[in-house]
Design an enzyme around this catalytic site. Structure first.
Site, mmCIF file in Angstrom:
data_model
loop_
_atom_site.group_PDB
_atom_site.id
_atom_site.type_symbol
_atom_site.label_atom_id
_atom_site.label_comp_id
_atom_site.label_asym_id
_atom_site.label_seq_id
_atom_site.Cartn_x
_atom_site.Cartn_y
_atom_site.Cartn_z
ATOM 1 N N ASP A 245 0.273 2.664 7.591
ATOM 2 C CA ASP A 245 -0.174 1.284 7.746
ATOM 3 C C ASP A 245 0.180 0.716 9.114
ATOM 4 O O ASP A 245 -0.464 -0.219 9.573
ATOM 5 C CB ASP A 245 0.438 0.413 6.651
ATOM 6 C CG ASP A 245 -0.263 0.608 5.321
ATOM 7 O OD1 ASP A 245 -1.015 -0.284 4.917
ATOM 8 O OD2 ASP A 245 -0.071 1.666 4.696
ATOM 9 N N LYS A 256 3.369 3.822 2.563
ATOM 10 C CA LYS A 256 3.765 3.363 1.237
ATOM 11 C C LYS A 256 5.173 3.835 0.886
ATOM 12 O O LYS A 256 5.578 4.943 1.228
ATOM 13 C CB LYS A 256 2.765 3.869 0.200
ATOM 14 C CG LYS A 256 2.941 3.294 -1.190
ATOM 15 C CD LYS A 256 2.912 1.775 -1.202
ATOM 16 C CE LYS A 256 1.665 1.203 -0.575
ATOM 17 N NZ LYS A 256 1.728 -0.262 -0.412
#
Length: 355
Positions: A245, A256
């Site tokens: 991300d 994650k």
């Protein structure tokens, strides 16, 4: 032997006057779409993870900016740009870790500032730009898949690949980053099986990665997060590929929660650990992963399964949505421009970035 990719998935689609999102909170039990016609509704969809995954969030936010531009009523250029910036602030506040969100909003704001002519012309250019961001992401993901295929271990011929969370078509405009590598490997006849971590607490691996694999008839085995080390020890895994991300300039990568644990296990078992992500996920202004903001989500994601509490009253909770894998645990970062050692991305990729 080669295989084909069937049933392509596109989670963010423009339908002429609104955006259609695959509602990822309902998968795999139900495939449904949500129509988004207002920027506020797009912000809610991002916040509640109807749409999720850094690249997909970026595409969704770009369309959210266009929808927001259509809600501005002033004919004054400065007033229009000011209100559009407010729309951008609302979208940016939804998911603080995903840098693609900020990149897409800033790109849309830059386009608005640079487009001359009446407000309607700015709006038209914003829609064109949002569509370009989506189309570019699909091309980018396919390039990531092909570059990733080129660095997969040559032995065995058909690999077993472990991935964490969902960095697939659902997390992008289509095809995927980590699952883009999976798709390219499957098409090339190099993939035997995907091992998918369930990915507590939101279970994106169990719900979404397995769903994508089943749609395309790619063999997939679901494991709980705590099984990854055992599977590596039992020689069930040949390579690990995950998404990201946000990647700092030194190669530290936020993904994650649980990714860091998988990377440590891969290091202990001498398995290659790759991060697959587009250039837009790299934050060249951030020196290292220590500066990556980590989103914390509601504790109910931990203490409830469905509507059932799974722990006694009086327990305290900590629910970070992401962790940061240090660059030294990463074999390579797979981008649309090639595969690079984490320590090389600033020197070799920073000149490619654009607003």
């Amino acid at each position: 032997m080669t295989a084909s990719v069937a049933n392509p998935v596109y989670p963010v689609v423009w339908r002429g006057d609104h955006v259609e999102l695959i509602d990822q909170t309902r998968l795999p039990q139900q495939f449904s779409v949500v129509e988004i016609r207002r920027s506020e509704d797009m912000a809610t969809a991002i916040k509640t993870m109807i749409v999720r995954g850094a690249p997909a969030i970026g595409v969704a936010a770009a369309y959210g900016m266009y929808l927001g531009s259509c809600e501005v009523t002033t004919d004054n250029r400065d007033g229009f740009l000011s209100e559009l910036a407010g729309v951008g602030d609302t979208l940016k506040a939804t998911r603080p870790t995903a840098v693609n969100l900020f990149w897409a909003v800033d790109r849309m704001l830059k386009v608005a500032r640079q487009t001359l002519g009446p407000i309607s012309q700015i709006q038209d250019q914003l829609l064109t730009t949002a569509q370009e961001i989506g189309a570019d992401d699909v091309r980018t993901c396919k390039a990531i898949g092909d570059h990733g295929l080129s660095v997969l271990p040559k032995d065995p011929e058909k690999l077993c690949l472990l991935t964490h969370c969902n960095a697939g078509a659902l997390a992008t405009a289509g095809y995927g980053t980590a699952l883009g590598v999976v798709r390219s490997a499957w098409t090339a006849g190099r993939l035997a099986r995907v091992y998918a971590d369930e990915t507590r607490p939101r279970l994106q691996g169990a719900k979404l990665t397995t769903w994508e694999c089943v749609q395309e008839e790619i063999p997939v085995t679901l494991i709980s997060d705590g099984m990854a080390a055992h599977c590596m020890q039992q020689n069930l895994i040949d390579v690990v590929v995950v998404g990201a991300d946000r990647i700092a300039a030194n190669g530290d990568a936020a993904n994650k929660i649980g990714t860091y644990s998988v990377a440590l296990c891969a290091k202990a078992h001498n398995l290659p650990f790759y991060v697959a992500a587009p250039l837009s996920t790299i934050d060249f202004d951030l020196a290292d992963g220590g500066g990556i903001p980590i989103e914390e989500r509601h504790p109910s994601e931990i203490y409830q399964i469905g509507t059932t509490d799974i722990c006694p009253k009086g327990v305290e909770f900590y629910n970070p949505a992401f962790d940061v894998t240090p660059a030294e645990l990463i074999t390579g970062i797979i981008t649309e421009h090639g595969v690079f050692a984490p320590g090389d991305i600033r020197e070799k990729l920073s000149h490619h970035r654009s607003a």
